[in-house]
Design an enzyme around this catalytic site. Structure first.
Site, PDB file in Angstrom:
ATOM      1  N   ASP A  22      37.100 -11.325  67.206  1.00 45.88           N
ATOM      2  CA  ASP A  22      37.617 -11.784  68.499  1.00 45.88           C
ATOM      3  C   ASP A  22      37.345 -13.275  68.640  1.00 45.88           C
ATOM      4  O   ASP A  22      36.258 -13.687  69.041  1.00 45.88           O
ATOM      5  CB  ASP A  22      36.948 -10.997  69.635  1.00 45.88           C
ATOM      6  CG  ASP A  22      37.376 -11.490  71.009  1.00 45.88           C
ATOM      7  OD1 ASP A  22      38.384 -12.233  71.097  1.00 45.88           O
ATOM      8  OD2 ASP A  22      36.701 -11.122  72.003  1.00 45.88           O
ATOM      9  N   ARG A  36      40.434  -4.816  76.752  1.00 46.07           N
ATOM     10  CA  ARG A  36      41.029  -3.887  77.720  1.00 46.07           C
ATOM     11  C   ARG A  36      42.509  -3.674  77.440  1.00 46.07           C
ATOM     12  O   ARG A  36      43.062  -2.624  77.785  1.00 46.07           O
ATOM     13  CB  ARG A  36      40.763  -4.387  79.146  1.00 46.07           C
ATOM     14  CG  ARG A  36      41.351  -5.734  79.450  1.00 46.07           C
ATOM     15  CD  ARG A  36      40.693  -6.409  80.648  1.00 46.07           C
ATOM     16  NE  ARG A  36      39.413  -7.017  80.310  1.00 46.07           N
ATOM     17  CZ  ARG A  36      38.632  -7.639  81.170  1.00 46.07           C
ATOM     18  NH1 ARG A  36      38.981  -7.721  82.435  1.00 46.07           N
ATOM     19  NH2 ARG A  36      37.478  -8.171  80.788  1.00 46.07           N
ATOM     20  N   GLU A  56      40.869  -9.335  75.754  1.00 42.90           N
ATOM     21  CA  GLU A  56      41.805  -8.593  74.901  1.00 42.90           C
ATOM     22  C   GLU A  56      41.422  -7.134  74.714  1.00 42.90           C
ATOM     23  O   GLU A  56      42.289  -6.284  74.500  1.00 42.90           O
ATOM     24  CB  GLU A  56      41.881  -9.274  73.518  1.00 42.90           C
ATOM     25  CG  GLU A  56      40.799  -8.887  72.495  1.00 42.90           C
ATOM     26  CD  GLU A  56      39.381  -9.227  72.917  1.00 42.90           C
ATOM     27  OE1 GLU A  56      39.219 -10.113  73.777  1.00 42.90           O
ATOM     28  OE2 GLU A  56      38.433  -8.600  72.413  1.00 42.90           O
ATOM     29  N   LYS A 105      37.326 -19.112  72.157  1.00 39.07           N
ATOM     30  CA  LYS A 105      35.905 -19.127  72.502  1.00 39.07           C
ATOM     31  C   LYS A 105      35.243 -20.398  71.990  1.00 39.07           C
ATOM     32  O   LYS A 105      35.725 -21.000  71.031  1.00 39.07           O
ATOM     33  CB  LYS A 105      35.208 -17.930  71.829  1.00 39.07           C
ATOM     34  CG  LYS A 105      35.523 -16.586  72.440  1.00 39.07           C
ATOM     35  CD  LYS A 105      34.755 -15.479  71.713  1.00 39.07           C
ATOM     36  CE  LYS A 105      35.050 -14.116  72.306  1.00 39.07           C
ATOM     37  NZ  LYS A 105      34.556 -13.934  73.674  1.00 39.07           N
ATOM     38  N   ASP A 127      32.703  -7.215  67.204  1.00 31.66           N
ATOM     39  CA  ASP A 127      33.502  -6.739  68.333  1.00 31.66           C
ATOM     40  C   ASP A 127      34.214  -5.420  68.013  1.00 31.66           C
ATOM     41  O   ASP A 127      34.992  -4.913  68.821  1.00 31.66           O
ATOM     42  CB  ASP A 127      34.507  -7.834  68.752  1.00 31.66           C
ATOM     43  CG  ASP A 127      34.829  -7.793  70.248  1.00 31.66           C
ATOM     44  OD1 ASP A 127      34.062  -7.186  71.006  1.00 31.66           O
ATOM     45  OD2 ASP A 127      35.862  -8.379  70.634  1.00 31.66           O
TER      46      ASP A 127
HETATM   47  N1  BES Z   1      34.223  -9.228  73.019  1.00 35.01           N
HETATM   48  C1  BES Z   1      34.118  -9.959  74.216  1.00 35.01           C
HETATM   49  C2  BES Z   1      32.890  -9.551  75.046  1.00 35.01           C
HETATM   50  C3  BES Z   1      31.558 -10.019  74.522  1.00 35.01           C
HETATM   51  C4  BES Z   1      31.170 -11.336  74.686  1.00 35.01           C
HETATM   52  C5  BES Z   1      30.707  -9.126  73.933  1.00 35.01           C
HETATM   53  C6  BES Z   1      29.929 -11.744  74.216  1.00 35.01           C
HETATM   54  C7  BES Z   1      29.463  -9.531  73.490  1.00 35.01           C
HETATM   55  C8  BES Z   1      29.080 -10.841  73.618  1.00 35.01           C
HETATM   56  C9  BES Z   1      35.347  -9.743  75.093  1.00 35.01           C
HETATM   57  O1  BES Z   1      36.533  -9.592  74.418  1.00 35.01           O
HETATM   58  C10 BES Z   1      35.485 -10.952  75.941  1.00 35.01           C
HETATM   59  O2  BES Z   1      35.728 -11.993  75.422  1.00 35.01           O
HETATM   60  N2  BES Z   1      35.326 -10.780  77.274  1.00 35.01           N
HETATM   61  C11 BES Z   1      35.422 -11.847  78.184  1.00 35.01           C
HETATM   62  C12 BES Z   1      36.213 -11.379  79.371  1.00 35.01           C
HETATM   63  C13 BES Z   1      36.625 -12.483  80.309  1.00 35.01           C
HETATM   64  C14 BES Z   1      37.593 -13.428  79.644  1.00 35.01           C
HETATM   65  C15 BES Z   1      37.254 -11.853  81.537  1.00 35.01           C
HETATM   66  C16 BES Z   1      34.012 -12.270  78.577  1.00 35.01           C
HETATM   67  O3  BES Z   1      33.137 -11.405  78.704  1.00 35.01           O
HETATM   68  O4  BES Z   1      33.781 -13.461  78.713  1.00 35.01           O
HETATM   69 ZN    ZN Z   2      36.403  -8.808  72.538  1.00 29.27          ZN
HETATM   70 MN    MN Z   3      37.455 -11.427  73.998  1.00 32.00          MN
END
Ligand code: BES
Ligand code: ZN
Ligand code: MN
Length: 494
Positions: free
Chosen positions: A272, A353, A351, A279, A290
């Site tokens: 991801d 969800r 992504e 990111k 992920d």
């Molecule tokens: N895979 C990530 C969540 C994550 C982040 C897990 C860090 C473990 C450590 C997920 O896909 C994500 O990026 N979520 C975002 C959602 C936001 C954009 C609404 C997040 O948590 O920042």
């Molecule tokens: Zn993710």
């Molecule tokens: Mn993500």
């Protein structure tokens, strides 16, 4: 590791290389210690008297018996006060013992740990293989110098209570299967993204299917996903050179082949990057984890087949990769999901969800008894619960409660978070039915709210494992959580 239970021991005829015995703090000691004393001129009671052995929890003392010519090794392990000896103290005793045996390169032991508190012997027997395999696990496939194989090969446990020995034996057997499932989950989860893509997950699934005749495995590639209108799932994978593949593992163990199955759906983002909403670089490597939800599904299905559970279970690994590219989906795009609900993409990094919502619609066809999705879904879950608790949410309070209970029973902690209608406000869209990101506040809950729109046809729970599925930093690596909790949940459905 080999495990055995035996119900008596004659000290002078013992064959194992090392005898591991527990001592309590205070005056009372086990008969076994008295027997060792009898053939060793009171060796242990002298050391207790002099204060060299205190019985302090987890403290180890290595000795040689003078009783026979073979120079029997004895490892004395403190277990604290007998009356407060619980599962947590047992865990500390097991950890200290395994560490000491590893340093001393012992191969084969006989151990009295189950005799200490008969009320929790079964629980200890179940935890022992899990703790041992955790301590001896290494992921060194890509290292030029492999870490040394653990010396310990066989653990023989002393247990003589005739009434409960069968139960303790079956707990030990379950513990071994759970330990192996956790190891399989870790092995897949630790695999880097240049090896572990959706095709890799599919191949692992297929080889599991070949190993167990009671498993049926089906893989759906992008062509099949498109036929099913799984457009949100496909949008996420569009920027990647690796094909999106959904792997379905079906297990039929119920007498009634048509009995409603328990369905598990795992987020399988093999990497991801965030996509166009990319990111930051620091820590981005960890987004190879992920796919821990999918790896969890793999481990649980392996255990289900191995335990031959009398229920039907379907496990789905939603494999996909989120990359920025000329062909990638963008913020502002509006996607029509398999269910017909339209989604405005606010952030391509939300992504998980999108992949899950179509998969959750897909599994309606199984007429599930319950559906549990497992996902490293939100960084916000780490803020809320740290790295200790998995977050549990759902549309059915009983199911959520059952999962929290299973987690406590398995020693794989989880905590429930509320998802009432107040939070649903945050995912309103001006131009589509909903948005895919509800802002910073309550981020774990609004992600679950999003999923709840796609799960109205069945009992559903969502496990956010962002904080628990892997460890960061110096000892970076997958934990194999929440495999133990989910196996416990399924064991309790018989
Ligand atoms: N895979 C990530 C969540 C994550 C982040 C897990 C860090 C473990 C450590 C997920 O896909 C994500 O990026 N979520 C975002 C959602 C936001 C954009 C609404 C997040 O948590 O920042
Ligand atoms: Zn993710
Ligand atoms: Mn993500």
């Amino acid at each position: 590791m080999q495990y055995a239970i035996k119900n008596s021991l004659v000290i002078t005829k013992q064959k194992e290389e090392c005898l591991v015995i527990t001592v309590q703090s205070g005056k009372t000691q086990s008969n076994l210690i008295k027997e060792i004393d009898n053939v060793n001129n009171g060796l242990i009671s002298q050391l207790i008297k002099s204060g060299d052995i205190s019985g302090e929890l987890g403290k180890t003392t290595f000795l040689y018996s003078s009783a026979n010519a073979t120079k029997q090794k004895i490892l004395v392990v403190g277990c604290g006060e007998a009356k407060s000896f619980d599962l947590n103290s047992a865990k500390k005793v097991i950890q200290a013992t395994i560490k000491e045996l590893t340093t001393k390169k012992v191969k084969n032991i006989c151990w009295d740990i189950l005799t200490l508190n008969p009320a929790i012997s079964g629980e200890i027997a179940k935890q022992l293989p899990q703790i041992t395999s955790e301590l001896t696990y290494s992921f060194d496939q890509f290292k030029s110098t492999k870490s040394k194989q653990p010396s310990l090969q066989k653990i023989t446990l002393l247990y003589s209570d005739k009434q409960t020995i069968n139960q303790v034996e079956s707990q030990l057997f379950q513990g071994q299967i759970i330990a192996d499932a956790i190891t399989s989950t870790k092995n897949i989860a630790n695999m880097p993204s240049n090896v572990c893509n959706a095709k890799y997950l599919a191949e692992e699934g297929e080889s599991l299917g070949k190993q167990y005749i009671n498993l049926k495995v089906t893989c759906l590639g992008e062509k099949e996903l498109a036929k099913l209108n799984m457009n949100a799932y496909l949008a996420v994978g569009r920027g990647s050179a690796n094909e999106s593949i959904m792997t379905v593992i079906e297990y039929h163990g119920a007498k009634d082949k048509k009995a409603q199955p328990y369905v598990l759906v795992g987020k399988g983002l093999t990497f991801d990057s965030g996509g166009i909403s990319i990111k930051p670089s620091a820590g981005m490597d960890e987004m190879k984890y992920d796919m821990c939800g999918a790896a969890t599904v793999f481990g649980v299905m392996q255990a289900v087949a191995e335990l031959k559970l009398p229920i039907n279970v379907v496990g789905v690994m939603a494999g996909c990769e989120n990359m920025p590219d000329g062909n990638a989906y963008r913020p502002g795009d509006i996607l029509t999901t398999m269910s017909g609900i339209t989604v405005e993409v606010i952030n391509t990094d939300a992504e998980g969800r999108l992949v899950l919502c179509d998969t959750l619609t897909y599994v309606e066809r199984f007429k599930p008894k319950t559906v549990i999705d497992i996902a490293t879904l939100t960084g916000a879950c780490i803020v809320a619960l740290g790295h200790h608790y998995t977050g549990v949410m759902g549309n059915n309070p009983q199911l959520v409660e059952q999962l929290v209970n299973s987690s406590n029973k398995a020693g794989d902690k989880a905590w429930s978070l509320p998802i009432d209608s107040d939070f649903q406000e945050q995912i309103k869209s001006t131009c589509a039915d909903i948005v895919n990101a509800g802002g910073r506040d309550g981020g774990t809950i609004t992600a679950a709210c999003f999923l709840s729109r796609f799960t109205e046809k069945y009992q559903w729970a969502h496990l956010d494992i962002a904080g628990t599925a892997w460890k960061s930093g110096a000892n970076k690596g997958a934990t194999g959580r929440p495999v133990a909790m989910l196996i416990q949940y399924l064991l309790d459905q018989k």
